[in-house]
Design an enzyme around this catalytic site. Sequence first.
Site, PDB file in Angstrom:
ATOM      1  CG  HIS A 101      -1.619   1.310   1.447  1.00 22.36           C
ATOM      2  ND1 HIS A 101      -1.434   2.101   2.566  1.00 22.36           N
ATOM      3  CD2 HIS A 101      -2.504   1.977   0.669  1.00 22.36           C
ATOM      4  CE1 HIS A 101      -2.183   3.183   2.475  1.00 22.36           C
ATOM      5  NE2 HIS A 101      -2.846   3.130   1.338  1.00 22.36           N
ATOM      6  CB  SER A 102       0.782   4.274   0.298  1.00 20.57           C
ATOM      7  OG  SER A 102       1.111   5.623   0.211  1.00 20.57           O
ATOM      8  CG  PHE A 103       6.884   4.099   1.751  1.00 23.24           C
ATOM      9  CD1 PHE A 103       7.822   4.899   1.116  1.00 23.24           C
ATOM     10  CD2 PHE A 103       7.321   3.138   2.645  1.00 23.24           C
ATOM     11  CE1 PHE A 103       9.180   4.729   1.373  1.00 23.24           C
ATOM     12  CE2 PHE A 103       8.665   2.964   2.911  1.00 23.24           C
ATOM     13  CZ  PHE A 103       9.610   3.767   2.277  1.00 23.24           C
ATOM     14  N   GLY A 105       4.027  -0.098  -1.666  1.00 26.57           N
ATOM     15  CA  GLY A 105       3.976  -0.517  -3.060  1.00 26.57           C
ATOM     16  C   GLY A 105       5.216  -0.096  -3.825  1.00 26.57           C
ATOM     17  CB  SER A 127       1.034   1.929  -4.301  1.00 29.51           C
ATOM     18  OG  SER A 127       2.436   2.075  -4.279  1.00 29.51           O
TER      19      SER A 127
END
Length: 310
Positions: A101-103, A105, A127
Amino acid sequence: MGLFSELKLAVPWGHIAVKIWGSQKNPPVLCLHGWLDNANSFDRLIPLLPQDFCYVAMDFGGHGLSSHYNPGLPYYHQNFVSEVRRVATAFKWNQFSLMGHSFGGSVGGMFACMFPEMVDKLILLDSTPFLLDFNEMENILTYKRRHIEQVLQVEASQKPPRAYSSEDLLQKLLSQNSHLNKDSGELLLQRGARKTAEGLVLNRDRRISLPENSFDFVSKELFVQATRRLQARVLMIKALQGFYDVRRVNDKHKEPLLFMVDTLRSILKERYQFVEVPGSHYVHMNTPRVVAGVISSFLQCLPPLSSSRL
């Protein structure tokens, strides 16, 4: 699917904390949380996914219940990529899937390109596999300078971490992140804070400040070359009310995302799937059923439930 166990994996600076769902005899899926989050990020999603996998959610160094880096050692993007390799080594995985998720990813994306033979599936939750220098060339040196100054400032400070009441800390978290709902915020704080005599204190390392200080930004040319190295199948889930850029000031500029989607689609072809879903940046926590079906189908190599273009 209930929590199977919690482990602490030994590393030279202490330990990496992980949560495990399912039998370790099953194919592994390593789950990577976002910046300043922790392994609880996946607590609501994993029980909705196929039970014939082993899901391992790790706390990055300086996050959750994992050890902080030693004094004098900064948090760089490649350090987190290296942590993924350490976890894989500890579990003796030759090949596994990554869900970030997000960072997380972006960390997973860089790992999948650096160690392409080790990653069979890459799932990106709101992401991208890298951050482009598209809007950032003039800022990158500023970020690197700010990162160094932040570390020196924290090291020089003798102030103890600030303590909060449980309600104040939750309100502080929610005020800083409008994409989290109350239940998801409470879930993150269960692992992200600890009780002291003065009140609740955040577990995370104070040397970690803004994500752009520790991200590696890559050129369009490097992104193309990295994508050509990928051997994994890639699922990119974009939340319609999520984020488009690590810096919110650039969030309306979607050109970097469009470039990455077009590049991934062109190079990976049938190995790439792009899906847009309703929800915020934390859709996997706030409304996990929205993404559980498409992730389940992807993990089981079933035909896509849905797909869309930007």
